[in-house]
Design an enzyme around this catalytic site. Structure first.
Site, PDB file in Angstrom:
ATOM      1  N   LEU A  17       2.288   3.449  11.408  1.00 23.59           N
ATOM      2  CA  LEU A  17       2.574   2.032  11.167  1.00 23.59           C
ATOM      3  C   LEU A  17       3.991   1.846  10.626  1.00 23.59           C
ATOM      4  O   LEU A  17       4.772   1.060  11.151  1.00 23.59           O
ATOM      5  CB  LEU A  17       1.544   1.465  10.187  1.00 23.59           C
ATOM      6  CG  LEU A  17       1.760   0.028   9.709  1.00 23.59           C
ATOM      7  CD1 LEU A  17       1.632  -0.951  10.857  1.00 23.59           C
ATOM      8  CD2 LEU A  17       0.758  -0.320   8.609  1.00 23.59           C
ATOM      9  N   VAL A  18       4.338   2.582   9.580  1.00 24.94           N
ATOM     10  CA  VAL A  18       5.656   2.420   8.954  1.00 24.94           C
ATOM     11  C   VAL A  18       6.712   3.296   9.635  1.00 24.94           C
ATOM     12  O   VAL A  18       7.834   2.853   9.878  1.00 24.94           O
ATOM     13  CB  VAL A  18       5.604   2.759   7.451  1.00 24.94           C
ATOM     14  CG1 VAL A  18       6.941   2.439   6.800  1.00 24.94           C
ATOM     15  CG2 VAL A  18       4.505   1.989   6.759  1.00 24.94           C
ATOM     16  N   GLY A  19       6.348   4.539   9.945  1.00 19.50           N
ATOM     17  CA  GLY A  19       7.311   5.446  10.557  1.00 19.50           C
ATOM     18  C   GLY A  19       7.877   4.899  11.858  1.00 19.50           C
ATOM     19  O   GLY A  19       9.090   4.989  12.111  1.00 19.50           O
ATOM     20  N   TYR A 139      -5.730  11.307  -3.892  1.00 16.02           N
ATOM     21  CA  TYR A 139      -4.600  10.838  -3.079  1.00 16.02           C
ATOM     22  C   TYR A 139      -3.461  10.354  -3.983  1.00 16.02           C
ATOM     23  O   TYR A 139      -2.283  10.684  -3.768  1.00 16.02           O
ATOM     24  CB  TYR A 139      -5.064   9.712  -2.154  1.00 16.02           C
ATOM     25  CG  TYR A 139      -3.967   9.085  -1.327  1.00 16.02           C
ATOM     26  CD1 TYR A 139      -3.424   9.750  -0.236  1.00 16.02           C
ATOM     27  CD2 TYR A 139      -3.468   7.817  -1.641  1.00 16.02           C
ATOM     28  CE1 TYR A 139      -2.416   9.174   0.531  1.00 16.02           C
ATOM     29  CE2 TYR A 139      -2.465   7.233  -0.881  1.00 16.02           C
ATOM     30  CZ  TYR A 139      -1.941   7.912   0.200  1.00 16.02           C
ATOM     31  OH  TYR A 139      -0.932   7.349   0.955  1.00 16.02           O
ATOM     32  N   ASP A 322     -16.032  -6.153  -4.606  1.00 16.78           N
ATOM     33  CA  ASP A 322     -14.763  -6.863  -4.481  1.00 16.78           C
ATOM     34  C   ASP A 322     -13.570  -5.919  -4.573  1.00 16.78           C
ATOM     35  O   ASP A 322     -12.495  -6.192  -4.069  1.00 16.78           O
ATOM     36  CB  ASP A 322     -14.623  -7.901  -5.610  1.00 16.78           C
ATOM     37  CG  ASP A 322     -15.056  -9.289  -5.169  1.00 16.78           C
ATOM     38  OD1 ASP A 322     -15.075  -9.540  -3.952  1.00 16.78           O
ATOM     39  OD2 ASP A 322     -15.373 -10.111  -6.045  1.00 16.78           O
TER      40      ASP A 322
END
Length: 365
Positions: A17-19, A139, A322
């Site tokens: 997505l970002v790369g 992570y 939520d």
């Protein structure tokens, strides 16, 4: 040493997505000496393969956008994978960058590095002040280690390694698979499918799930099978049901804006710009990247419904969690370093839905 148009830049994770957005942004700015490798071509978990790659390519700069990522359930159940694989990727890429004298390195993290109950909006100095969110702790610890590696190499050896921490991202090449996508792309797809069902556009429904099957159900299945599997995700002709109350506040950043911020930092910001001169203890040199603006999940859903044109009902299942009530980042440092976001949420939703529909049409043809 500043980068110029001839500098060789390695973008790790250039298909993500970002790369992919960073790659495109660099090309738009006239940087064409770019290097990328798919996972099949280069396993970043393999230290010998990474060393060989750096020996062969000798990049001047590195953008580390590759990571092992996933949603809440994946983070919860595959804890060892998330900490081991991310630490290994970072160790290999940052380590070889140092050994090969890379001039500039940009490391991409995540705002999940901050404590679960961090004061809002979350400033860079909130790091390591209280416990992390349990579900994604492994992570987050890996990403904290990555930013501390950048900080420590820069402080000890005078390297120019900078870490950026983006907020929730969305944009072209996003993940729309209902079982594992993030909130905004999932919302767009659910509302789109509900609209098609509501209007009796069965071919559009079949085209959609042919491209991205849901639990093995694709466009060749019966209407009954399709309705059954979509209903399990809260998608019916009459209504879309979303998890929770809709009350949590979230911040969203268009992925191409994130790419522009990343390239701005890569080209214009040095490590020495990331902290105040004269500090006795230099820490938290990473940079938050976001809009500094937030909206409720309910407001987001209403914007998606309006954009898609769904005439049915929007419902909320309050028996479902939520998540964290609020996750807004402080972008004062980013603004001081000369970058502001451009795409507001309404325009972003419009762009993403347009991109999503175009992808279905192209694949149908």
């Amino acid at each position: 040493m500043a980068l110029d148009k001839q500098s060789k830049i390695y973008v790790a994770g250039h298909r993500g997505l970002v790369g992919s957005a960073i790659w495109a942004n660099l090309e738009q700015r006239g940087f064409h000496n770019l290097v990328g490798r798919t996972h099949r071509e280069l396993d970043l978990l393999d230290p010998l393969a990474v060393k060989q790659f750096f020996d062969d390519e000798k990049p001047d700069a590195v953008v580390l956008a590759a990571a092992h990522v996933g949603g809440i359930m994946a983070n919860l159940h595959y804890r060892a994978d998330f900490i081991y694989q991310n630490l290994q990727i970072q160790q290999n890429v940052i380590g070889e960058s140092f050994r090969h004298g890379v001039k500039k390195l940009l490391f991409l993290g995540s705002t999940c590095i901050y404590p679960r109950m961090a004061p809002q909006p979350m400033h860079e100095d909130a790091l390591l002040t209280s416990p992390l969110e349990y579900t994604n702790e492994p992570y987050a610890i890996a990403k904290i280690a990555g930013l501390k590696m950048c900080e420590s190499f820069s402080l000890q050896y005078g390297c120019n390694y900078i870490a950026v921490m983006p907020t929730n991202l969305y944009g072209p090449n996003d993940n729309f698979h209902l079982e594992r996508s993030h909130v905004l792309p999932a919302m767009i797809r659910k509302v789109h499918l509900a609209k098609c069902l509501n209007e009796g556009q069965w071919q559009a429904v079949r085209d959609d799930i042919n491209l991205r099957p849901v639990e093995g159900v694709d466009g060749s299945c019966s209407e009954e099978q399709i309705l059954d599997v979509l209903a399990r995700y809260g998608i019916t002709p009459e209504a879309v049901t979303l998890w929770g109350t809709g009350a949590p506040l979230r911040e969203f950043l268009w992925s191409e804006d994130m790419a522009d911020a990343s390239v701005h930092v890569l080209l214009n910001v040095d490590f020495t710009d990331t902290y105040q001169p004269g500090e006795t203890e230099i820490r938290n040199c990473h940079i938050n990247v976001g809009t500094g603006k937030e909206l409720t999940i309910r407001e987001l859903a209403e914007k998606v419904v309006a954009e898609v044109g769904f005439k049915g009902e929007l419902r909320w299942d309050a028996t479902k969690p939520d998540g964290t009530p609020r996750k807004l980042i402080d972008v004062t440092k980013l603004h001081r370093l000369g970058w502001h976001h451009k795409v507001e949420i309404d325009e972003g939703i419009h762009r993403l839905y347009t991109w999503y529909q175009k992808g279905i049409c192209i694949n149908h043809k």
